[in-house]
Design an enzyme around this catalytic site. Sequence first.
Site, PDB file in Angstrom:
ATOM      1  N   HIS A  66     105.549  48.385  74.193  1.00  0.00           N
ATOM      2  CA  HIS A  66     105.528  49.788  74.614  1.00  0.00           C
ATOM      3  C   HIS A  66     104.355  50.528  73.978  1.00  0.00           C
ATOM      4  O   HIS A  66     104.084  50.363  72.791  1.00  0.00           O
ATOM      5  CB  HIS A  66     106.864  50.491  74.322  1.00  0.00           C
ATOM      6  CG  HIS A  66     107.272  50.583  72.879  1.00  0.00           C
ATOM      7  ND1 HIS A  66     107.001  51.696  72.118  1.00  0.00           N
ATOM      8  CD2 HIS A  66     107.933  49.722  72.072  1.00  0.00           C
ATOM      9  CE1 HIS A  66     107.502  51.510  70.897  1.00  0.00           C
ATOM     10  NE2 HIS A  66     108.062  50.319  70.835  1.00  0.00           N
ATOM     11  N   ASP A  96     104.175  53.873  74.095  1.00  0.00           N
ATOM     12  CA  ASP A  96     104.575  55.217  73.658  1.00  0.00           C
ATOM     13  C   ASP A  96     104.949  55.199  72.186  1.00  0.00           C
ATOM     14  O   ASP A  96     105.279  54.147  71.618  1.00  0.00           O
ATOM     15  CB  ASP A  96     105.733  55.774  74.502  1.00  0.00           C
ATOM     16  CG  ASP A  96     107.030  54.998  74.354  1.00  0.00           C
ATOM     17  OD1 ASP A  96     106.988  53.759  74.233  1.00  0.00           O
ATOM     18  OD2 ASP A  96     108.109  55.632  74.353  1.00  0.00           O
ATOM     19  N   GLU A 103     109.849  53.531  75.886  1.00  0.00           N
ATOM     20  CA  GLU A 103     110.809  52.814  75.030  1.00  0.00           C
ATOM     21  C   GLU A 103     111.478  53.765  74.048  1.00  0.00           C
ATOM     22  O   GLU A 103     112.681  53.685  73.814  1.00  0.00           O
ATOM     23  CB  GLU A 103     110.112  51.673  74.283  1.00  0.00           C
ATOM     24  CG  GLU A 103     111.085  50.646  73.685  1.00  0.00           C
ATOM     25  CD  GLU A 103     111.609  51.007  72.305  1.00  0.00           C
ATOM     26  OE1 GLU A 103     112.606  50.394  71.871  1.00  0.00           O
ATOM     27  OE2 GLU A 103     111.052  51.912  71.646  1.00  0.00           O
TER      28      GLU A 103
HETATM   29  N1  BES Z   1     110.467  48.945  67.424  1.00  0.00           N
HETATM   30  C1  BES Z   1     111.714  49.660  67.397  1.00  0.00           C
HETATM   31  C2  BES Z   1     112.919  48.755  67.187  1.00  0.00           C
HETATM   32  C3  BES Z   1     113.026  48.340  65.749  1.00  0.00           C
HETATM   33  C4  BES Z   1     113.505  49.242  64.834  1.00  0.00           C
HETATM   34  C5  BES Z   1     112.612  47.120  65.311  1.00  0.00           C
HETATM   35  C6  BES Z   1     113.577  48.903  63.502  1.00  0.00           C
HETATM   36  C7  BES Z   1     112.663  46.767  63.988  1.00  0.00           C
HETATM   37  C8  BES Z   1     113.144  47.673  63.075  1.00  0.00           C
HETATM   38  C9  BES Z   1     111.858  50.413  68.704  1.00  0.00           C
HETATM   39  O1  BES Z   1     110.666  50.980  69.147  1.00  0.00           O
HETATM   40  C10 BES Z   1     112.825  51.565  68.477  1.00  0.00           C
HETATM   41  O2  BES Z   1     112.621  52.376  67.625  1.00  0.00           O
HETATM   42  N2  BES Z   1     113.884  51.612  69.263  1.00  0.00           N
HETATM   43  C11 BES Z   1     114.800  52.697  69.273  1.00  0.00           C
HETATM   44  C12 BES Z   1     115.531  52.608  70.585  1.00  0.00           C
HETATM   45  C13 BES Z   1     116.195  53.861  71.035  1.00  0.00           C
HETATM   46  C14 BES Z   1     115.300  55.053  71.073  1.00  0.00           C
HETATM   47  C15 BES Z   1     116.841  53.642  72.384  1.00  0.00           C
HETATM   48  C16 BES Z   1     115.763  52.628  68.089  1.00  0.00           C
HETATM   49  O3  BES Z   1     116.132  51.537  67.643  1.00  0.00           O
HETATM   50  O4  BES Z   1     116.130  53.692  67.601  1.00  0.00           O
HETATM   51 ZN    ZN Z   2     109.069  49.883  69.058  1.00  0.00          ZN
END
Ligand code: BES
Ligand code: ZN
Length: 454
Positions: free
Chosen positions: A86, A88, A153
């Site tokens: 992503h 963003d 995302e």
């Molecule tokens: N890259 C993250 C997911 C992640 C978080 C991986 C912590 C490793 C450690 C992703 O971009 C993210 O932040 N996802 C959100 C999703 C939500 C907004 C639907 C999250 O986990 O809060």
């Molecule tokens: Zn991410």
Amino acid sequence: MEQVIAYINKNYDSYVEQLKQFLTIKSISTLPENKADMKKCAEFVSDKLKEAGLSKVQIFKTEGHPIVYGEWLGAPGKPTILVYGHYDVQPVDPIDLWDSPPFEPVIKDGKIFARGATDDKGQLFVHIKSVEAYFKSVGSLPINIKFLIEGEEEIGSPHLEPFIKANKDLLKCDTVLVSDTSLFAPGQPTLTYGLRGLSYLEVEVTGPNRDLHSGSYGGAVANPVNVLASMISKLHDKNGKITIPGFYDSVLPLTKNERENFKKLKFSEKKYAADLQVAELSGEKGFSTLERTWARPTLDCNGIFGGFTGKGAKTIIPSKATAKISMRLVPNQEPKKASKLFESYFKKLAPKSVKVKVTDLHGGYPVLTPLNHKATVAASKAMESAFGKKTVFMREGGSIPVIATFDKVLKAPTVLMGLGLNSENLHSPNEHFNLKHFHLGIKSSAFFFKYFAE
Ligand code: BES
Ligand code: ZN
């Protein structure tokens, strides 16, 4: 392979320069004022995919932000990898806490500082550059490749699932490759095989029809802020368990084997607490910190507001109070169902003196990826070749909602080849990405293409 690796090493400095350009674009998906930056960022990604040597590159408009797609299918009979990432990023506030402006990348101690450095621009760029290295050194790839890079995302990918459903043939693949998670420790090759799901809600508690003088009315009516705080405090028991009836019914328990594997990972609760400057860690009783964050569901209040929040004092009984509440879910919990259970319980907790409104904002399914799939085996070997160390396997507490869709709609397993670190301040001021992992990531990606082809 040697030519590809030599090419990566030779061009590494230029790759860092290009990453810097990528990081100057203010692609904050949640803010309407950044809509033009989102378009600019999609165009940047599309240009880089073209420069890398992909044969078909296209930007798809959506009701929200554009989706960038690219492909090269010049290896008939060989498997197809779909790279997801992503472009963003999260908002930058609190801006005062940044040591340098979030969209003016600087390199310090081998780390690049900027919003989106680790989440996810730096990580997704790795795969564009490894593809480029193949084309510019040996002229072709050993596998077929597709790129699907979205711009929503961080706001729950609202337009991606319909896009995937409508473009099943275009996106057909044997495995999905994603770098949007973390290494277990610096320099430690890691594959993540589990992500938590999410259910995100907003609750609003309303008392009297207007703010009231707390002298004249204090003692006469319920105060929505007091009531909301008390309701939130009832969502956990004294052992840190969530009290919502039925909440744990579909939770997949940790196996003995998995608990033992977690224990084998080198993890110090003491160091972890010290890094966060907390005197002790806290959570569900009977589980270790890794178990609690990776494989147990949690419920947190992300923000709470109501009444007077300015400087100084104002004596009122507020009319309303609001809280943002999220639940991290584990297999086999379902986001919609968890939200429903929350809503009916939360409404029961409310006294007659207030009205309660619950809004389900967004959600995502948890995932577990297969450990014995050919793609996972190839990825593990690829990281080992690049990092010169044995790969470890972990789960992750964060969420990437679209991964479950890949599994469900494309019937393809995902490889989570994360290259970030949880300590790299994602979603927070001074986000950064360790450039050593950027370099090793490009090599891991290149080795993965080779091993998966074999
Ligand atoms: N890259 C993250 C997911 C992640 C978080 C991986 C912590 C490793 C450690 C992703 O971009 C993210 O932040 N996802 C959100 C999703 C939500 C907004 C639907 C999250 O986990 O809060
Ligand atoms: Zn991410």
